[in-house]
Design a protein around this motif. Structure first.
Motif, PDB file in Angstrom:
ATOM      1  N   VAL A  31      -2.879   1.501   2.419  1.00 12.63           N
ATOM      2  CA  VAL A  31      -3.773   0.680   1.247  1.00 12.63           C
ATOM      3  C   VAL A  31      -2.554  -0.540   0.795  1.00 12.63           C
ATOM      4  CG1 VAL A  31      -4.929   0.895  -0.777  1.00 12.63           C
ATOM      5  CG2 VAL A  31      -4.479   2.745   0.783  1.00 12.63           C
ATOM      6  N   PRO A  32      -2.356  -1.393   1.263  1.00 13.96           N
ATOM      7  CA  PRO A  32      -1.796  -2.755   0.871  1.00 13.96           C
ATOM      8  C   PRO A  32      -2.295  -3.193  -0.424  1.00 13.96           C
ATOM      9  CG  PRO A  32      -3.250  -3.402   2.674  1.00 13.96           C
ATOM     10  CD  PRO A  32      -3.472  -1.820   2.367  1.00 13.96           C
ATOM     11  N   ALA A  33      -1.159  -3.895  -1.176  1.00 15.03           N
ATOM     12  CA  ALA A  33      -1.689  -4.529  -2.556  1.00 15.03           C
ATOM     13  C   ALA A  33      -1.324  -5.865  -2.684  1.00 15.03           C
ATOM     14  CB  ALA A  33      -0.597  -3.844  -3.563  1.00 15.03           C
ATOM     15  N   ASP A  34      -1.059  -6.673  -1.561  1.00 14.51           N
ATOM     16  CA  ASP A  34      -0.724  -7.786  -1.543  1.00 14.51           C
ATOM     17  C   ASP A  34      -2.205  -8.941  -1.611  1.00 14.51           C
ATOM     18  OD1 ASP A  34       2.136  -8.792  -0.470  1.00 14.51           O
ATOM     19  OD2 ASP A  34       1.503  -6.886   0.223  1.00 14.51           O
ATOM     20  N   ILE A  35      -2.068  -9.740  -2.747  1.00 14.94           N
ATOM     21  CA  ILE A  35      -3.316 -10.507  -2.728  1.00 14.94           C
ATOM     22  C   ILE A  35      -2.883 -12.119  -2.282  1.00 14.94           C
ATOM     23  CG2 ILE A  35      -4.327  -8.784  -4.104  1.00 14.94           C
ATOM     24  CD1 ILE A  35      -3.710 -10.693  -6.544  1.00 14.94           C
ATOM     25  N   PRO A  36      -3.736 -12.713  -2.017  1.00 17.21           N
ATOM     26  CA  PRO A  36      -3.342 -14.155  -1.633  1.00 17.21           C
ATOM     27  C   PRO A  36      -3.243 -15.088  -3.082  1.00 17.21           C
ATOM     28  CG  PRO A  36      -5.732 -13.953  -1.250  1.00 17.21           C
ATOM     29  CD  PRO A  36      -5.171 -12.429  -1.408  1.00 17.21           C
ATOM     30  N   THR A  37      -2.528 -15.677  -2.956  1.00 13.66           N
ATOM     31  CA  THR A  37      -1.897 -16.487  -4.314  1.00 13.66           C
ATOM     32  C   THR A  37      -3.146 -17.466  -4.689  1.00 13.66           C
ATOM     33  OG1 THR A  37      -0.871 -18.282  -3.027  1.00 13.66           O
ATOM     34  CG2 THR A  37       0.568 -16.438  -3.954  1.00 13.66           C
ATOM     35  N   SER A  38      -3.990 -17.902  -3.686  1.00 12.41           N
ATOM     36  CA  SER A  38      -5.112 -18.606  -3.995  1.00 12.41           C
ATOM     37  C   SER A  38      -6.105 -17.852  -4.902  1.00 12.41           C
ATOM     38  CB  SER A  38      -5.877 -19.069  -2.815  1.00 12.41           C
ATOM     39  OG  SER A  38      -6.237 -17.943  -1.956  1.00 12.41           O
ATOM     40  N   VAL A  40       0.794  11.523  -0.864  1.00 10.19           N
ATOM     41  CA  VAL A  40       0.329  10.164  -1.142  1.00 10.19           C
ATOM     42  C   VAL A  40       1.959   9.675  -1.745  1.00 10.19           C
ATOM     43  CG1 VAL A  40      -0.885   9.103  -2.793  1.00 10.19           C
ATOM     44  CG2 VAL A  40      -1.649  11.271  -1.966  1.00 10.19           C
ATOM     45  N   VAL A  41       2.124   8.262  -1.175  1.00  8.46           N
ATOM     46  CA  VAL A  41       3.314   7.728  -1.584  1.00  8.46           C
ATOM     47  C   VAL A  41       2.960   6.240  -2.205  1.00  8.46           C
ATOM     48  CG1 VAL A  41       5.393   6.653  -0.697  1.00  8.46           C
ATOM     49  CG2 VAL A  41       4.391   8.675   0.462  1.00  8.46           C
ATOM     50  N   GLY A  42       3.403   6.218  -3.222  1.00  7.09           N
ATOM     51  CA  GLY A  42       2.973   4.679  -3.866  1.00  7.09           C
ATOM     52  C   GLY A  42       4.175   3.830  -4.274  1.00  7.09           C
ATOM     53  N   SER A  43       3.836   2.326  -4.238  1.00  8.38           N
ATOM     54  CA  SER A  43       4.661   1.297  -4.338  1.00  8.38           C
ATOM     55  C   SER A  43       5.607   1.493  -3.254  1.00  8.38           C
ATOM     56  CB  SER A  43       5.110   1.314  -5.841  1.00  8.38           C
ATOM     57  OG  SER A  43       4.053   1.170  -6.793  1.00  8.38           O
ATOM     58  N   MET A  44       5.182   1.426  -2.074  1.00  9.44           N
ATOM     59  CA  MET A  44       6.044   1.607  -0.944  1.00  9.44           C
ATOM     60  C   MET A  44       6.698   0.366  -0.745  1.00  9.44           C
ATOM     61  SD  MET A  44       4.038   3.963   1.840  1.00  9.44           S
ATOM     62  CE  MET A  44       5.480   4.022   2.730  1.00  9.44           C
ATOM     63  N   GLY A  45       8.005   0.296  -0.610  1.00 10.96           N
ATOM     64  CA  GLY A  45       8.955  -0.952  -0.593  1.00 10.96           C
ATOM     65  C   GLY A  45       9.488  -1.390  -1.767  1.00 10.96           C
ATOM     66  N   PHE A  46       9.496  -0.651  -2.617  1.00  6.91           N
ATOM     67  CA  PHE A  46       9.788  -0.567  -4.092  1.00  6.91           C
ATOM     68  C   PHE A  46       9.054  -1.658  -4.978  1.00  6.91           C
ATOM     69  CE2 PHE A  46      12.786  -1.999  -7.753  1.00  6.91           C
ATOM     70  CZ  PHE A  46      12.908  -0.713  -7.912  1.00  6.91           C
ATOM     71  N   LEU A  91     -11.402  13.283  11.262  1.00  6.13           N
ATOM     72  CA  LEU A  91     -10.072  13.996  10.566  1.00  6.13           C
ATOM     73  C   LEU A  91     -10.347  13.503   9.206  1.00  6.13           C
ATOM     74  CD1 LEU A  91      -7.475  12.653  13.002  1.00  6.13           C
ATOM     75  CD2 LEU A  91      -8.360  15.116  12.741  1.00  6.13           C
ATOM     76  N   ARG A  92      -9.726  14.628   8.202  1.00  2.00           N
ATOM     77  CA  ARG A  92      -9.601  14.154   6.857  1.00  2.00           C
ATOM     78  C   ARG A  92      -8.094  13.353   6.820  1.00  2.00           C
ATOM     79  NH1 ARG A  92      -5.958  17.262   3.781  1.00  2.00           N
ATOM     80  NH2 ARG A  92      -5.265  19.107   4.929  1.00  2.00           N
ATOM     81  N   VAL A  93      -8.159  12.518   5.743  1.00  2.00           N
ATOM     82  CA  VAL A  93      -6.931  11.727   5.525  1.00  2.00           C
ATOM     83  C   VAL A  93      -5.998  12.844   4.836  1.00  2.00           C
ATOM     84  CG1 VAL A  93      -6.007  10.122   4.126  1.00  2.00           C
ATOM     85  CG2 VAL A  93      -8.035   9.444   5.578  1.00  2.00           C
ATOM     86  N   GLN A  94      -4.792  12.772   5.266  1.00  2.00           N
ATOM     87  CA  GLN A  94      -3.652  13.653   4.826  1.00  2.00           C
ATOM     88  C   GLN A  94      -2.657  13.042   4.350  1.00  2.00           C
ATOM     89  OE1 GLN A  94      -2.118  16.638   7.627  1.00  2.00           O
ATOM     90  NE2 GLN A  94      -0.911  17.776   5.768  1.00  2.00           N
ATOM     91  N   PHE A  95      -2.536  11.475   4.734  1.00  3.77           N
ATOM     92  CA  PHE A  95      -1.196  10.857   4.491  1.00  3.77           C
ATOM     93  C   PHE A  95      -2.090   9.668   3.950  1.00  3.77           C
ATOM     94  CE2 PHE A  95       0.280  13.746   7.689  1.00  3.77           C
ATOM     95  CZ  PHE A  95       1.595  14.056   7.060  1.00  3.77           C
ATOM     96  N   VAL A  96      -1.819   9.095   2.682  1.00  2.00           N
ATOM     97  CA  VAL A  96      -1.994   7.822   2.046  1.00  2.00           C
ATOM     98  C   VAL A  96      -0.487   7.134   1.562  1.00  2.00           C
ATOM     99  CG1 VAL A  96      -3.397   6.799   0.140  1.00  2.00           C
ATOM    100  CG2 VAL A  96      -3.955   9.009   1.311  1.00  2.00           C
ATOM    101  N   PHE A  97      -0.622   5.926   2.152  1.00  2.00           N
ATOM    102  CA  PHE A  97       0.462   5.059   1.923  1.00  2.00           C
ATOM    103  C   PHE A  97      -0.049   3.835   1.232  1.00  2.00           C
ATOM    104  CE2 PHE A  97       1.791   7.198   6.000  1.00  2.00           C
ATOM    105  CZ  PHE A  97       2.545   8.092   5.499  1.00  2.00           C
ATOM    106  N   CYS A  98       0.770   3.711  -0.060  1.00  2.00           N
ATOM    107  CA  CYS A  98       0.062   2.494  -0.801  1.00  2.00           C
ATOM    108  C   CYS A  98       1.294   1.565  -1.157  1.00  2.00           C
ATOM    109  CB  CYS A  98      -0.364   3.167  -2.213  1.00  2.00           C
ATOM    110  SG  CYS A  98      -1.576   4.377  -2.195  1.00  2.00           S
TER     111      CYS A  98
END
Length: 252
Positions: free
Chosen positions: A117-124, A80-86, A197-204
């Motif tokens: 799992v992206p975290a961007d949200i629209p500014t609107s 599991v990797v969080g805050s990808m791209g810093f 398949l079970r999820v093995q890699f989670v990219f957040c």
């Protein structure tokens, strides 16, 4: 009831800082239930969010990613990797996801489950909660009732809708989206008979730093408080050790 032991490898303080391969091999000699790593931070301020720049080079990220993908595949445990791209935002988020997907494609000998799992949200989406009032800062209860934001410490009293429209925004996720991702079945394309398949890699995208360590053990029944406490120690790798290092492994 969960088992007595849940063992987590935190390889480095931030993805791309590196770690000695000897430390990784020593960790792999133990039973591991999870490999997790934080790839970002708010410590550097908003620059990397606003500028769309990476904090560490993608070459450094790829070096770490390849070793961690190989390790997760060998142990059969989640990565599991969080805050990808810093900053956890686009386009840096997708740049790092692509690095990991290339490593998986090169290393995996059979299909594996991947959740993004992206975290961007629209500014609107901020416009309904921002106040155009110039009144003094309200209390938390009043802010909740009036739809305003309460600044943290010495931050400006309010963020205007105009500023929000010109900003990049990420929402910080906790354990819940990661747990949902780990529980999601992945149907193999073109395979109507193969079991999911079970999820093995989670990219957040942007994630609370300890969440990437805490989500799976909490999902499996471990005490929330104890798990979050351990995860807070794990999030910066061997910085918690004495002598400490942000570029070395910690297992707990």
């Amino acid at each position: 009831m969960p088992g007595d032991v849940y063992r987590i490898l935190s390889p480095t303080a931030i993805l791309g800082y590196g770690f000695p391969e000897a430390s990784l091999l020593a960790a792999l000699n133990q039973e591991l239930d999870l490999i997790a790593v934080d790839a970002g931070s708010m410590d550097a301020g908003p620059h990397y969010l606003g500028s769309s720049q990476q904090y560490v080079s993608l070459a450094s990220v790829e070096r770490d990613a390849d070793l961690l993908v190989k390790a997760a595949l060998s142990k059969g445990c989640p990565l599991v990797v969080g805050s990808m791209g810093f900053s956890g935002a686009e386009p840096q988020f997708s740049e790092e996801v692509e690095v990991f997907l290339r490593c998986i494609q090169a290393r995996a000998t059979s299909p594996v489950g991947v959740a993004i799992v992206p975290a961007d949200i629209p500014t609107s989406s901020l416009e309904g909660i921002l106040s155009e009032s110039s009144s003094p800062q309200p209390g938390i209860a009043a802010a909740a009732a009036e739809g305003t934001l309460v600044p943290l410490g010495r931050m400006p009293q309010r963020l205007t809708v105009d500023v929000a429209r010109r900003s990049k925004v990420v929402a910080q996720m906790g354990i819940e989206p990661i747990i949902t991702a780990l529980q999601a079945p992945v149907v193999q394309p073109g395979s109507g008979q193969e079991p999911p398949l079970r999820v093995q890699f989670v990219f957040c995208g942007r994630a609370y730093d300890p969440a990437v360590f805490a989500a799976d053990p909490i999902r499996k029944g471990f005490d929330i408080g104890t798990t979050l406490h351990a995860s807070k120690i794990l999030e910066c790798g061997a910085i918690a050790c004495s002598p400490g290092s942000g570029a070395d492994c910690l297992v707990a």
